[in-house]
Design an enzyme around this catalytic site. Structure first.
Site, PDB file in Angstrom:
ATOM      1  N   THR A 176       0.847  -1.195   0.000  1.00 10.13           N
ATOM      2  CA  THR A 176       0.000   0.000   0.000  1.00 10.13           C
ATOM      3  C   THR A 176       0.881   1.243   0.000  1.00 10.13           C
ATOM      4  OG1 THR A 176      -1.814  -1.097   1.148  1.00 10.13           O
ATOM      5  CG2 THR A 176      -1.768   1.303   1.256  1.00 10.13           C
ATOM      6  N   PHE A 178       1.185   5.239   0.748  1.00 12.19           N
ATOM      7  CA  PHE A 178       0.638   6.274   1.606  1.00 12.19           C
ATOM      8  C   PHE A 178       1.260   7.624   1.250  1.00 12.19           C
ATOM      9  CE2 PHE A 178       0.216   2.353   3.935  1.00 12.19           C
ATOM     10  CZ  PHE A 178      -0.987   2.458   4.616  1.00 12.19           C
TER      11      PHE A 178
END
Length: 280
Positions: A176, A178
């Site tokens: 992921t 960010f």
């Protein structure tokens, strides 16, 4: 990275969420502030309750986090860094529980979708929750050995749960991305690889998008991301979100952005920041 290494950083989720892991990795010296929603992260940062905000924007398996892309342009905040977190999914249960006892597993729907290969043979009931770390907390509160959660090992540690299985994600590169948000921009830093993120809306003329992007091609500027989303629920109003390599003060980038202005009705720089060292 920017010099902000103390103070408070806000994230979406409960303690043990993957956003919490991102905060610990990117800003290990900062106090964390859990928030229920992305909007709360933005508001906490904007109001000064937090010095920085950590927002998830995309996952290599699930795709983009649509809420964040629509939230960023109007947030009043600026991207000052990016962080990549390898999403290792663990199966968590109460102390002493065994794998064969599990009947129901809690997690966000996007996390269920990232470990189908492991879950399918067991025939478990899948329960969707608003936050993976919240699912782990609920399992701890229930104290039932038939209840489990998909979440981070950190969530298990915080909630006193056993890890029955580790790294059960389907994709070995499940990651992921960010963004670290601040009230003030920081365009002063220079690194070997800089990124510039911006949104734009093309003018209502034929081939506007083609013409708008031409300046990046002719000036040799690499565009690493281009996404579109509707504005205000209108099919005819489209905003574009883009990441490019380079700094606005670089001559090729400056020329490309100048050309972009001719074909857009709106252009907003969201951030200029160093590329994460392990982004490739």
């Amino acid at each position: 990275m920017t010099a902000t290494t103390s103070g408070v950083i806000a994230f979406q989720g409960e303690p043990g969420a993957y956003s919490h892991e991102a905060c610990r990795q990117a800003r290990p010296g900062m106090e964390v502030l859990p928030c229920a929603t992305f909007e709360e992260v933005v508001e906490a940062t904007r109001s000064g309750r937090a010095d920085l905000g950590m927002l998830a924007v995309e996952n290599s398996t699930y795709g983009r986090v649509a809420d964040v892309h629509t939230l960023l342009p109007s947030s009043g905040l600026h991207i000052i860094d990016e962080a990549f977190v390898r999403v290792h999914i663990a199966l968590l249960a109460v102390k002493g529980a065994r794998l064969e006892q599990i009947r129901r597993v809690r997690a966000m729907s996007i996390l269920h979708g990232q470990c189908r290969g492991f879950a399918r043979p067991h025939g478990w009931e899948m329960l969707n929750v608003h936050d993976n770390a919240a699912g782990a907390r609920q399992v701890a509160e229930l104290g039932d050995p038939s209840e489990a959660a998909f979440a981070s090992a950190l969530a298990g540690e915080i909630n006193g749960l056993d890890v029955l299985a580790r790294e059960i994600e389907d994709q070995s590169n499940n990651t992921t991305r960010f963004l670290v948000m601040s009230r003030e921009p920081d365009h002063s830093r220079r690194a070997n690889r800089m990124l510039t993120t911006f949104t734009f809306r093309v003018r209502n003329i034929p081939a506007a998008l083609y013409k708008a992007l031409g300046g990046f091609a002719t000036n040799g500027v690499n565009m690493t991301k281009l996404e579109s989303y509707m504005v205000g629920g209108q099919f005819t109003a489209t905003e574009f979100y883009a990441d490019i390599e380079g700094h606005p003060d670089d001559a090729p980038v400056a020329r490309a952005l100048e050309e972009l202005h001719f074909f857009t009705s709106r252009l907003k720089i969201l951030g200029v920041y160093p590329a994460f060292p392990g982004r490739n």
